[in-house]
Design a protein around this motif. Structure first.
Motif, PDB file in Angstrom:
ATOM      1  N   ASN A 154       0.824  -1.210   0.000  1.00  0.00           N
ATOM      2  CA  ASN A 154       0.000   0.000   0.000  1.00  0.00           C
ATOM      3  C   ASN A 154       0.862   1.265   0.000  1.00  0.00           C
ATOM      4  OD1 ASN A 154       0.884   0.456   2.648  1.00  0.00           O
ATOM      5  ND2 ASN A 154      -0.959  -0.441   3.570  1.00  0.00           N
ATOM      6  N   GLY A 155       0.232   2.411   0.138  1.00  0.00           N
ATOM      7  CA  GLY A 155       0.939   3.694   0.078  1.00  0.00           C
ATOM      8  C   GLY A 155       1.908   3.922   1.213  1.00  0.00           C
ATOM      9  N   ARG A 156       1.843   3.100   2.261  1.00  0.00           N
ATOM     10  CA  ARG A 156       2.789   3.195   3.378  1.00  0.00           C
ATOM     11  C   ARG A 156       3.844   2.094   3.328  1.00  0.00           C
ATOM     12  NH1 ARG A 156       0.632   1.848   7.724  1.00  0.00           N
ATOM     13  NH2 ARG A 156      -1.378   1.082   6.945  1.00  0.00           N
ATOM     14  N   GLY A 157       3.804   1.321   2.254  1.00  0.00           N
ATOM     15  CA  GLY A 157       4.789   0.266   2.094  1.00  0.00           C
ATOM     16  C   GLY A 157       4.446  -1.003   2.838  1.00  0.00           C
ATOM     17  N   LYS A 158       3.216  -1.108   3.329  1.00  0.00           N
ATOM     18  CA  LYS A 158       2.789  -2.287   4.058  1.00  0.00           C
ATOM     19  C   LYS A 158       2.064  -3.257   3.120  1.00  0.00           C
ATOM     20  CE  LYS A 158       4.420  -0.603   7.818  1.00  0.00           C
ATOM     21  NZ  LYS A 158       5.664  -1.190   8.390  1.00  0.00           N
ATOM     22  N   PRO A 159       2.256  -4.557   3.312  1.00  0.00           N
ATOM     23  CA  PRO A 159       1.571  -5.524   2.435  1.00  0.00           C
ATOM     24  C   PRO A 159       0.072  -5.511   2.651  1.00  0.00           C
ATOM     25  CG  PRO A 159       2.706  -6.647   4.232  1.00  0.00           C
ATOM     26  CD  PRO A 159       3.115  -5.223   4.316  1.00  0.00           C
ATOM     27  N   ARG A 160      -0.646  -5.583   1.566  1.00  0.00           N
ATOM     28  CA  ARG A 160      -2.101  -5.659   1.634  1.00  0.00           C
ATOM     29  C   ARG A 160      -2.524  -7.109   1.485  1.00  0.00           C
ATOM     30  NH1 ARG A 160      -4.830  -1.503  -2.438  1.00  0.00           N
ATOM     31  NH2 ARG A 160      -6.626  -2.096  -1.154  1.00  0.00           N
ATOM     32  N   ARG A 161      -3.663  -7.432   2.056  1.00  0.00           N
ATOM     33  CA  ARG A 161      -4.221  -8.764   1.862  1.00  0.00           C
ATOM     34  C   ARG A 161      -4.508  -8.967   0.379  1.00  0.00           C
ATOM     35  NH1 ARG A 161      -6.879 -11.232   6.290  1.00  0.00           N
ATOM     36  NH2 ARG A 161      -5.556 -10.952   8.132  1.00  0.00           N
ATOM     37  N   GLY A 162      -4.215 -10.162  -0.095  1.00  0.00           N
ATOM     38  CA  GLY A 162      -4.355 -10.436  -1.524  1.00  0.00           C
ATOM     39  C   GLY A 162      -5.738 -10.195  -2.064  1.00  0.00           C
ATOM     40  N   HIS A 163      -6.787 -10.463  -1.257  1.00  0.00           N
ATOM     41  CA  HIS A 163      -8.150 -10.314  -1.766  1.00  0.00           C
ATOM     42  C   HIS A 163      -8.598  -8.856  -1.820  1.00  0.00           C
ATOM     43  CE1 HIS A 163      -8.734 -10.418   2.635  1.00  0.00           C
ATOM     44  NE2 HIS A 163      -9.786  -9.658   2.397  1.00  0.00           N
ATOM     45  N   LYS A 164      -7.811  -7.946  -1.227  1.00  0.00           N
ATOM     46  CA  LYS A 164      -8.151  -6.523  -1.263  1.00  0.00           C
ATOM     47  C   LYS A 164      -7.493  -5.807  -2.430  1.00  0.00           C
ATOM     48  CE  LYS A 164      -9.047  -5.959   3.675  1.00  0.00           C
ATOM     49  NZ  LYS A 164      -8.692  -5.193   4.905  1.00  0.00           N
ATOM     50  N   ALA A 165      -6.651  -6.498  -3.143  1.00  0.00           N
ATOM     51  CA  ALA A 165      -5.939  -5.908  -4.272  1.00  0.00           C
ATOM     52  C   ALA A 165      -6.562  -6.354  -5.584  1.00  0.00           C
ATOM     53  CB  ALA A 165      -4.475  -6.294  -4.230  1.00  0.00           C
ATOM     54  N   ARG A 166      -6.447  -5.518  -6.569  1.00  0.00           N
ATOM     55  CA  ARG A 166      -6.939  -5.828  -7.910  1.00  0.00           C
ATOM     56  C   ARG A 166      -5.815  -5.601  -8.907  1.00  0.00           C
ATOM     57  NH1 ARG A 166     -10.053  -7.791  -5.146  1.00  0.00           N
ATOM     58  NH2 ARG A 166     -12.336  -7.597  -5.065  1.00  0.00           N
ATOM     59  N   ARG A 167      -5.948  -6.259 -10.039  1.00  0.00           N
ATOM     60  CA  ARG A 167      -4.891  -6.189 -11.047  1.00  0.00           C
ATOM     61  C   ARG A 167      -4.553  -4.752 -11.442  1.00  0.00           C
ATOM     62  NH1 ARG A 167      -2.945  -9.912 -14.309  1.00  0.00           N
ATOM     63  NH2 ARG A 167      -4.689 -11.344 -13.945  1.00  0.00           N
ATOM     64  N   ARG A 168      -5.547  -3.883 -11.521  1.00  0.00           N
ATOM     65  CA  ARG A 168      -5.313  -2.522 -11.997  1.00  0.00           C
ATOM     66  C   ARG A 168      -4.858  -1.574 -10.889  1.00  0.00           C
ATOM     67  NH1 ARG A 168      -6.950  -1.783 -17.160  1.00  0.00           N
ATOM     68  NH2 ARG A 168      -8.313  -3.361 -18.083  1.00  0.00           N
ATOM     69  N   HIS A 169      -4.852  -2.023  -9.649  1.00  0.00           N
ATOM     70  CA  HIS A 169      -4.399  -1.167  -8.558  1.00  0.00           C
ATOM     71  C   HIS A 169      -2.896  -0.911  -8.669  1.00  0.00           C
ATOM     72  CE1 HIS A 169      -7.933  -2.181  -5.610  1.00  0.00           C
ATOM     73  NE2 HIS A 169      -8.323  -1.600  -6.733  1.00  0.00           N
ATOM     74  N   PRO A 170      -2.446   0.345  -8.523  1.00  0.00           N
ATOM     75  CA  PRO A 170      -1.002   0.617  -8.526  1.00  0.00           C
ATOM     76  C   PRO A 170      -0.254  -0.163  -7.450  1.00  0.00           C
ATOM     77  CG  PRO A 170      -2.240   2.655  -8.754  1.00  0.00           C
ATOM     78  CD  PRO A 170      -3.243   1.581  -8.443  1.00  0.00           C
ATOM     79  N   SER A 171      -0.933  -0.502  -6.360  1.00  0.00           N
ATOM     80  CA  SER A 171      -0.272  -1.217  -5.274  1.00  0.00           C
ATOM     81  C   SER A 171       0.175  -2.621  -5.684  1.00  0.00           C
ATOM     82  CB  SER A 171      -1.208  -1.332  -4.066  1.00  0.00           C
ATOM     83  OG  SER A 171      -2.373  -2.075  -4.392  1.00  0.00           O
ATOM     84  N   THR A 172      -0.375  -3.153  -6.755  1.00  0.00           N
ATOM     85  CA  THR A 172      -0.016  -4.508  -7.205  1.00  0.00           C
ATOM     86  C   THR A 172       1.030  -4.479  -8.321  1.00  0.00           C
ATOM     87  OG1 THR A 172      -1.750  -4.640  -8.904  1.00  0.00           O
ATOM     88  CG2 THR A 172      -2.352  -5.291  -6.666  1.00  0.00           C
ATOM     89  N   HIS A 173       1.438  -3.306  -8.745  1.00  0.00           N
ATOM     90  CA  HIS A 173       2.336  -3.177  -9.890  1.00  0.00           C
ATOM     91  C   HIS A 173       3.787  -3.048  -9.436  1.00  0.00           C
ATOM     92  CE1 HIS A 173      -1.178  -1.538 -12.553  1.00  0.00           C
ATOM     93  NE2 HIS A 173      -1.347  -2.777 -12.153  1.00  0.00           N
ATOM     94  N   PHE A 174       4.661  -3.866 -10.033  1.00  0.00           N
ATOM     95  CA  PHE A 174       6.068  -3.897  -9.652  1.00  0.00           C
ATOM     96  C   PHE A 174       6.948  -3.868 -10.905  1.00  0.00           C
ATOM     97  CE2 PHE A 174       3.863  -5.742  -6.097  1.00  0.00           C
ATOM     98  CZ  PHE A 174       4.545  -5.275  -4.983  1.00  0.00           C
ATOM     99  N   LEU A 175       8.074  -3.153 -10.772  1.00  0.00           N
ATOM    100  CA  LEU A 175       9.107  -3.186 -11.807  1.00  0.00           C
ATOM    101  C   LEU A 175      10.264  -4.034 -11.311  1.00  0.00           C
ATOM    102  CD1 LEU A 175       9.433   0.503 -13.102  1.00  0.00           C
ATOM    103  CD2 LEU A 175       8.554  -1.478 -14.365  1.00  0.00           C
ATOM    104  N   PRO A 176      10.613  -5.108 -12.015  1.00  0.00           N
ATOM    105  CA  PRO A 176      11.799  -5.892 -11.632  1.00  0.00           C
ATOM    106  C   PRO A 176      13.058  -5.131 -12.074  1.00  0.00           C
ATOM    107  CG  PRO A 176      10.220  -7.183 -12.921  1.00  0.00           C
ATOM    108  CD  PRO A 176       9.858  -5.759 -13.088  1.00  0.00           C
ATOM    109  N   MET A 177      13.756  -4.541 -11.107  1.00  0.00           N
ATOM    110  CA  MET A 177      14.908  -3.711 -11.398  1.00  0.00           C
ATOM    111  C   MET A 177      16.213  -4.473 -11.187  1.00  0.00           C
ATOM    112  SD  MET A 177      13.678  -0.088  -9.683  1.00  0.00           S
ATOM    113  CE  MET A 177      15.127   0.751 -10.282  1.00  0.00           C
ATOM    114  N   LEU A 178      17.155  -4.245 -12.091  1.00  0.00           N
ATOM    115  CA  LEU A 178      18.470  -4.856 -11.967  1.00  0.00           C
ATOM    116  C   LEU A 178      19.188  -4.290 -10.744  1.00  0.00           C
ATOM    117  CD1 LEU A 178      19.641  -4.769 -15.693  1.00  0.00           C
ATOM    118  CD2 LEU A 178      19.288  -6.829 -14.320  1.00  0.00           C
ATOM    119  N   PRO A 179      19.880  -5.141  -9.996  1.00  0.00           N
ATOM    120  CA  PRO A 179      20.622  -4.638  -8.827  1.00  0.00           C
ATOM    121  C   PRO A 179      21.781  -3.764  -9.274  1.00  0.00           C
ATOM    122  CG  PRO A 179      21.125  -6.957  -9.223  1.00  0.00           C
ATOM    123  CD  PRO A 179      19.998  -6.605 -10.149  1.00  0.00           C
ATOM    124  N   THR A 180      22.093  -2.771  -8.477  1.00  0.00           N
ATOM    125  CA  THR A 180      23.206  -1.852  -8.797  1.00  0.00           C
ATOM    126  C   THR A 180      24.266  -1.930  -7.724  1.00  0.00           C
ATOM    127  OG1 THR A 180      22.036  -0.047  -7.688  1.00  0.00           O
ATOM    128  CG2 THR A 180      21.735  -0.275 -10.061  1.00  0.00           C
TER     129      THR A 180
END
Length: 213
Positions: A187-213
């Motif tokens: 969520n917006g505070r960086g805390k995990p949300r319960r899976g059933h409260k999230a939807r595919r289009r929610h920004p909270s479910t979107h992740f970019l796999p970034m290369l380590p630096t």
């Protein structure tokens, strides 16, 4: 592309009109198509029902072997076992991390050790996510709670999908809620949300796999 759908068209190469010889250009084109069909059958492993690679035999039977090409282009088995080292950066600007106690959280620290993940393809479109520093797997419970698991099990499998905006979503392969998929989410505070409260289009479910630096 050349196709013969019946034996009648095949016989036109030879005995259908014995008194009317084929023009050289027509004969050349038909022979070229036969040769290409032979090469295609050889490269793709042949056709079903023991027809083998003889293009004349295939044409005489009116066989269409396009299924073989389609089967091979849809095979993604080579992706299985693929391993990537990434940091999962959420659209809410947090890095997903798993600490040594198994707690899943989000951090804004770019090089935080617990946020470096090993993403392994376990089957087509399915991945296992493991913290490199703690050795714990990301898992989701039946109630949609995220946690770190010391052992790899079916709750550690997630369906990875690239969304239209370029971000990835990760849905539990094992668990659903009311027939709906449950997603990894911060969520917006960086805390995990319960899976059933999230939807595919929610920004909270979107992740970019970034290369380590």
């Amino acid at each position: 592309m050349c196709k013969w759908n019946s034996s009648a068209e095949l016989t036109s190469i030879g005995s259908a009109h014995p008194g009317l010889p084929l023009r050289p250009c027509t004969l050349f084109l038909r022979l070229a198509c036969l040769f290409l069909l032979f090469l295609t059958g050889t490269a793709l492993g042949g056709c079903p029902n023991g027809l083998g690679h003889d293009p004349l035999h295939l044409l005489a039977r009116g066989t269409n072997c396009s299924w073989t090409l389609e089967r091979h282009t849809r095979s993604y088995n080579h992706l299985e076992g693929d391993v990537r080292l990434r940091r999962l950066y959420s659209a809410n600007k947090f890095f997903l991390c798993i600490d040594k106690t198994g707690k899943v959280d989000g951090t804004r620290r770019k090089n935080y050790p617990d946020s470096l993940m090993e993403i392994r393809s376990v089957s087509v479109g399915v991945v296992a996510i493991k913290s490199v520093s703690t050795g714990l797997y990301l898992a989701m419970s039946k109630k949609g709670t995220l946690f770190g698991s010391a052992r790899y099990n079916p709750s550690c499998k997630f369906k990875e999908r690239i969304e239209e905006n370029g971000y990835n979503t990760y849905a539990s392969l094992r668990w659903k809620h009311g027939g709906r998929q449950m997603f990894v989410s911060l969520n917006g505070r960086g805390k995990p949300r319960r899976g059933h409260k999230a939807r595919r289009r929610h920004p909270s479910t979107h992740f970019l796999p970034m290369l380590p630096t």
